[in-house]
Design an enzyme around this catalytic site. Structure first.
Site, short mmCIF file in Angstrom:
data_model
loop_
_atom_site.label_atom_id
_atom_site.label_comp_id
_atom_site.label_asym_id
_atom_site.label_seq_id
_atom_site.Cartn_x
_atom_site.Cartn_y
_atom_site.Cartn_z
N HIS A 50 0.88 -1.05 -0.05
CA HIS A 50 0.04 -0.06 -0.05
C HIS A 50 0.94 1.34 0.09
O HIS A 50 0.23 2.27 -0.14
CB HIS A 50 -0.96 -0.01 1.22
N ASP A 180 -7.90 -5.65 7.53
CA ASP A 180 -8.44 -6.47 6.72
C ASP A 180 -9.14 -7.48 7.28
O ASP A 180 -10.29 -8.06 6.93
CB ASP A 180 -7.60 -6.99 5.61
#
Length: 264
Positions: A50, A180
């Site tokens: 990311h 997540d």
């Protein structure tokens, strides 16, 4: 492997000492690594999933971290196992692989990060040899133990397969992504990584790591949360990301300046 605290990192994270705290950097500037490595972190992680590191900047970032005396790990993009071996060649002390959802995913990851007979990592550790100062033959025989392959557990499929993932030869530990994980547990309804429901799963995974003699890593949203996670039994924690620390420091300085000005 030689090199003091840097190349003893794998031994430290596998030991029972625990309590390792790492920086987490997504800003793709190697000098940023050097700055944060001056603090009392035990390691630095470059986030290539990311964050916006590429292989070239990450290789220099690894060197900057090692120059400052700290081992550097990298989180690769999903499924980019070719990058994993190249980062090890550049001197990374470990690789974190996201979205390892099955034993077959774990096998593919281990193949890329371990030399035979455990895996199929290709030979070419030029920078790693420079960093460690080891002869090629010694590096070959010690690299599998001196670097770590860490599988991320962050989906329902990964939770279901956690024991099978941990049984794969060459997987040294796991890294839990609570954000997540919270999305998966809520079926996409919320991002809530610091909740009792997530904590229950985290404690379960720590217990499974102990059963399989693997180490447990996790992302903490800030220093306080990182301390809670260490108390929970995790061996290696993140104490917040670089962007959060940068903005928090800026906000604190601005607030202090405004407060003093208002009081005059």
């Amino acid at each position: 492997m030689s090199g003091g605290t840097i190349d003893s990192f794998a031994q430290r994270i596998r030991s029972s000492e625990g309590g390792l705290i790492s920086a987490w950097i997504g800003i793709p500037d190697p000098l940023f690594v050097n700055h944060l490595a001056q603090e009392a972190f035990d390691a630095v992680v470059l986030d290539m999933q990311h964050g916006v590191w590429d292989l070239g900047s990450a290789a220099v970032g690894i060197g900057q971290g090692r120059l400052a005396g700290k081992p550097v790990l990298a989180r690769i993009p999903v499924g980019d196992f070719a990058a994993a071996s190249r980062l090890l060649d550049a001197g990374a002390s470990g690789i974190i692989a996201p979205m390892i959802n099955s034993a077959s995913d774990a096998v593919a990851f281990a193949k890329a990060t371990k030399y035979p007979p455990v895996g199929e990592r290709s030979w070419g550790p030029t920078l790693a040899l420079n960093h460690t100062g080891l002869p090629a033959a010694e590096y070959l025989t010690t690299a599998n133990d001196a670097t770590v392959a860490i599988a991320m557990i962050e989906t329902r499929a990964a939770l279901d397969a956690a024991d099978e993932i941990m049984r794969v030869d060459g997987i040294d530990g796991i890294f839990v992504g609570p954000s997540d994980l919270s999305i998966a547990l809520s079926q996409g309804a919320t991002v809530a990584p610091d909740t009792p429901e997530v904590d229950g799963v985290l404690k379960h995974l720590v217990a499974r790591c102990r059963a399989h003699n693997k180490f447990a890593c996790v992302f903490g949203s800030n220093g306080e949360r990182a301390g809670e996670l260490l108390k929970m039994g995790f061996d290696f924690v993140i104490a917040g990301a670089d962007t959060q620390q940068l903005r928090s420091g800026a906000a604190s300085a601005i607030a202090a300046a405004r407060r003093i000005h208002a009081s005059s």
